[in-house]
Design a protein around this motif. Sequence first.
Motif, mmCIF file in Angstrom:
data_model
loop_
_atom_site.group_PDB
_atom_site.id
_atom_site.type_symbol
_atom_site.label_atom_id
_atom_site.label_comp_id
_atom_site.label_asym_id
_atom_site.label_seq_id
_atom_site.Cartn_x
_atom_site.Cartn_y
_atom_site.Cartn_z
ATOM 1 N N GLN A 448 56.124 39.830 -18.727
ATOM 2 C CA GLN A 448 55.147 40.227 -19.736
ATOM 3 C C GLN A 448 53.741 40.325 -19.146
ATOM 4 N N VAL A 449 53.389 39.361 -18.310
ATOM 5 C CA VAL A 449 52.071 39.374 -17.672
ATOM 6 C C VAL A 449 51.925 40.615 -16.795
ATOM 7 N N TYR A 450 52.970 40.943 -16.042
ATOM 8 C CA TYR A 450 52.914 42.113 -15.168
ATOM 9 C C TYR A 450 52.734 43.396 -15.980
ATOM 10 N N GLU A 451 53.486 43.532 -17.056
ATOM 11 C CA GLU A 451 53.379 44.742 -17.876
ATOM 12 C C GLU A 451 51.990 44.862 -18.503
ATOM 13 N N ASP A 452 51.386 43.747 -18.860
ATOM 14 C CA ASP A 452 50.009 43.775 -19.380
ATOM 15 C C ASP A 452 49.029 44.244 -18.296
ATOM 16 N N ILE A 453 49.253 43.810 -17.056
ATOM 17 C CA ILE A 453 48.389 44.221 -15.941
ATOM 18 C C ILE A 453 48.487 45.723 -15.710
ATOM 19 N N VAL A 454 49.706 46.243 -15.686
ATOM 20 C CA VAL A 454 49.917 47.681 -15.464
ATOM 21 C C VAL A 454 49.288 48.495 -16.591
ATOM 22 N N ARG A 455 49.421 47.993 -17.810
ATOM 23 C CA ARG A 455 48.837 48.681 -18.969
ATOM 24 C C ARG A 455 47.293 48.731 -18.851
ATOM 25 N N GLU A 456 46.703 47.615 -18.448
ATOM 26 C CA GLU A 456 45.261 47.557 -18.283
ATOM 27 C C GLU A 456 44.790 48.490 -17.158
ATOM 28 N N LEU A 457 45.541 48.536 -16.063
ATOM 29 C CA LEU A 457 45.181 49.432 -14.963
ATOM 30 C C LEU A 457 45.235 50.888 -15.412
ATOM 31 N N SER A 458 46.243 51.211 -16.210
ATOM 32 C CA SER A 458 46.366 52.573 -16.718
ATOM 33 C C SER A 458 45.191 52.925 -17.623
ATOM 34 N N GLU A 459 44.772 51.985 -18.461
ATOM 35 C CA GLU A 459 43.635 52.220 -19.353
ATOM 36 C C GLU A 459 42.343 52.424 -18.545
ATOM 37 N N ARG A 460 42.198 51.653 -17.478
ATOM 38 C CA ARG A 460 41.008 51.785 -16.629
ATOM 39 C C ARG A 460 40.946 53.186 -16.009
ATOM 40 N N LYS A 461 42.073 53.681 -15.558
ATOM 41 C CA LYS A 461 42.106 54.994 -14.932
ATOM 42 C C LYS A 461 41.774 56.088 -15.959
ATOM 43 N N LYS A 462 42.268 55.921 -17.165
ATOM 44 C CA LYS A 462 41.956 56.898 -18.209
ATOM 45 C C LYS A 462 40.464 56.882 -18.541
ATOM 46 N N THR A 463 39.918 55.656 -18.604
ATOM 47 C CA THR A 463 38.476 55.520 -18.914
ATOM 48 C C THR A 463 37.620 56.123 -17.815
ATOM 49 N N ASN A 464 38.075 55.932 -16.552
ATOM 50 C CA ASN A 464 37.301 56.449 -15.416
ATOM 51 C C ASN A 464 37.618 57.904 -15.095
ATOM 52 N N GLY A 465 38.589 58.459 -15.832
ATOM 53 C CA GLY A 465 38.945 59.856 -15.612
ATOM 54 C C GLY A 465 39.683 60.098 -14.324
ATOM 55 N N THR A 466 40.412 59.081 -13.820
ATOM 56 C CA THR A 466 41.150 59.250 -12.559
ATOM 57 C C THR A 466 42.633 59.301 -12.748
ATOM 58 N N ASP A 467 43.099 59.249 -14.001
ATOM 59 C CA ASP A 467 44.531 59.253 -14.250
ATOM 60 C C ASP A 467 45.065 60.687 -14.100
#
Length: 467
Positions: A448-467
């Motif tokens: 669960q902790v790992y999936e939360d980390i991956v989700r947060e990383l994905s959100e960061r990339k979307k916010t920064n426009g790098t996804d």
Amino acid sequence: MEKINNDKLTFRAKLGYSSASIGDAVAYMLVTTFIMFFLTTVAGLQPAVAGTLTAIGTVWDAVFNPIIGYLSDHARTRWGRRRPFMIGACLPLIATMVLLFSSFNVSYGVKVLYYGIMIVAFWTGFTGFFVPYYALGAEYTKDYEERTTLRAYASFLNMIGTLFSMVLPTLMVEVFENHGLSTPRAWQFTAFILGAISVISIIITGFAAKEIDVCEPEDGDDEEEKVNVIGMFREYLQVLSLGPMRILLCVSLFYLLAYAILMSDFVYVLTYNLGFDGTGVSMGMLLRSVIIIAFIPPILKLCEKTDKRLAMMYIIAGGIVGLLILRFLPFGSMPVTVLFILVTAITTQTYWQIIPAIFYDVCEYDEYKTGNRREGAILAVQGLVEAIASGLGTQILGIILQFAGFNGSATVQSQETLDWILNCTTWIPVIFLIAAGVAVYKFPITKQVYEDIVRELSERKKTNGTD
């Protein structure tokens, strides 16, 4: 292009990556399982000296691991980051395997120097391949379940390699001897054949990963980044500052100490406590490999139903109980022999199926905390600990056998020696397994902790426009 970061991997991608696990197992298991036996019974070295030489080799391996990890992280070639190291290590690997399992009629001091150099040379070649290969696995996918499955594929082919490196050596030596070769020459021929198998499997992965291991710069990459010693030390200090990394390294250290002692002692138990000849040792190794292969799917299911951390806790607990029970059973009967092989097989090999996938998860934790992806550095530190544990474990075994009166030229050992051989496959590794179990319990990255980390990383990339 087959590179996938979040989706399911194809069968071809899993098989292509896992091929080099055959070479990993063939080279690693041949040396870690048989070198002590070869040096003490064929080359004529004292057990404590042989154990010290293996420790020296693994100290060098520990030093070389971080260097290779850092270089493969920062390499930029048209052939990729990892593959040039993997392919380049092939020739040194096969050459040192042959030279290490060669024996010469020279003075004792020259023998000690020769085998010391060869052990260092072997670990140089092995690490040059293994660390980049190990790191390459983290680049195939970020999916928690797929990483576990990828390691299951790798574990399966790893066991195919183990079949070659544990079942064939004593059997091949016996066959070559029956055809007129001396024992030293028989070992030399055996090492050459196994080295060739190892190299072929590595080359297959090198070609299969050509679309995974690419170096086209992405946005924000610094193509002019300088590779230097200060930068390397800074990077490793940052990696070691990660709490989960430190805990996982403790797991590896204690578990691999138990592993090194169990595997190095395995041949001694089969040969002296159970009285097996070369064919019997090979059959014992074969049974061990079959058991491990049979348990790969159940262990994978256990990881899927719980998570990798809990699965490791269950396996460690079962190994502790099994080894303690074995110490109080009379060795010699077939049921006890089978139980001995069963318990040691599951206890030792589970590490390689589960722990690498957990180290892959730390790569995302590193990115989450620092913004950096350093697969090579993270996996190299694990390799450093592995080297330390391997050398220390075999040295502990060598010292114990030396004080227990082991005689490499004798076909029958004293009762005291036989008792200590059993101690080294039961309660001594249990001590280290208990410490590993405590460390696993404290490891914080659950599914669960790992999936939360991956989700947060994905959100960061979307916010920064790098996804």
